[in-house]
Design a protein around this motif. Structure first.
Motif: not given
Length: 311
Positions: A261-271, A176-193
């Motif tokens: 596994x199913x979903x991750x909490x961003x703030x917990x992941x990057x603590x 797959x086109x890994x180089x273009x498979x990118x999305x940007x968010x500001x911190x704290x604007x996306x809590x769950x992935x």
């Protein structure tokens, strides 16, 4: 100018007639194993359509029973063969005959985790499926007696068949086109992935078969076994290749790897990381042993402390 108006009218007519369909309540009796049953159906273009849950309720407890559920994560209807269906109070009830609004349904349907494209209509906000298609793919007997004008359903199990002729293909790799498979968010604007956050941005997926053929592909998350599955676009090619999704968090020279596994909490992941500089969260898989050098990236989400749109 007149030609443009006429063309617009023609296009509107074509689009309208292809999407909306005339549905009439069927005047044919329905029997199950020789006994008349009360079930509401519609006749569209000479074919009988019934609510999926009504058919599941009708066959519940029989040899040909199947289960029906709704997957909110996939926004899809899921049918499971040889599984018990618990009847709902809304099953096998009368329909409103005063107003019938019908159109082609775009609802995704999975049969034993395989995507199946049924002929179906949304009628008064319920999905109705061609009865013969259900019988053929799920595996129960459907016939019609012209003399008595009766639809015949039997609870005996039959051998399921595909709606269309398919070819089973074994895949050995994907790209797959890994180089273009990118999305940007500001911190704290996306809590769950979720896996779908990464999957929906994947571009130009290509599958390579064991006999060296290439196919355009699509990706989907299978919640039941926590895998990302790649399959060919369309419905004529059957076969999948999959991986167990993993997560890499990277900031500067610092990297860490996690199960997904199913979903991750961003703030917990990057603590253990800083929000003072950009970081990336990448979904991928291990090619071989679970070592950092064996991690293969598939799709990335970047987090930044710079307001989006401002350089």
């Amino acid at each position: 100018m007149k030609k443009s108006i006429i063309l617009s009218i023609l296009l509107t007519f074509i689009l309208t007639t292809s999407v909306f369909a005339g549905a009439n309540i069927t005047d044919q009796d329905v029997t199950l194993d020789g006994e008349k049953v009360e079930i509401a159906g519609y006749n569209i273009n000479g074919n009988n359509y019934f609510k999926l849950r009504d058919i599941a309720a009708l066959l519940s407890g029989t040899e040909a029973e199947f289960d029906v559920s709704y997957n909110s994560m996939k926004n899809s209807v899921e049918i499971t063969r040889n599984a018990h269906y618990e009847k709902l109070p809304t099953d096998l009830t009368k329909v409103d005959t005063t107003e019938i609004n019908s159109k082609k349904s775009s609802q995704k349907v999975y049969l034993d985790n395989e995507h199946v494209v049924f002929s179906s209509y949304s009628i008064n906000n319920n999905n109705y499926f061609k009865l013969r298609d259900l019988g053929k793919t799920i595996g129960f007997y459907v016939d019609f007696d012209e003399k008595s004008n009766t639809i015949i359903v039997k609870s005996e199990k039959t051998t399921p068949k595909d709606l269309i002729e398919t070819e089973t293909v074994s895949f050995k790799s994907f790209a797959t086109d890994v180089g273009n498979n990118i999305t940007k968010y500001e911190f704290d604007k996306k809590e769950i992935l979720t896996p779908d956050d990464f999957i929906k941005q994947m571009q130009r997926i290509v599958l390579l078969s064991k006999d060296e053929r290439q196919f355009s592909g699509k990706a989907e998350y299978n919640e039941s076994n926590n895998t990302v599955e790649f399959s060919a676009l369309g419905t004529k090619i059957k076969g999948k290749i999959y991986f167990d999704p993993k997560i890499k968090v990277e900031q500067g020279n610092k990297k860490d790897f996690f199960d997904f596994n199913k979903s991750i909490n961003v703030n917990e992941l990057i603590k253990d990381f800083s929000k003072d500089e950009n970081l990336t969260i990448t979904m991928g898989y291990y090619l071989g042993d679970e070592k950092p050098e064996n991690f293969r990236s598939i799709s990335t989400i970047e987090f930044t402390n710079t307001p989006m749109g401002i350089e």
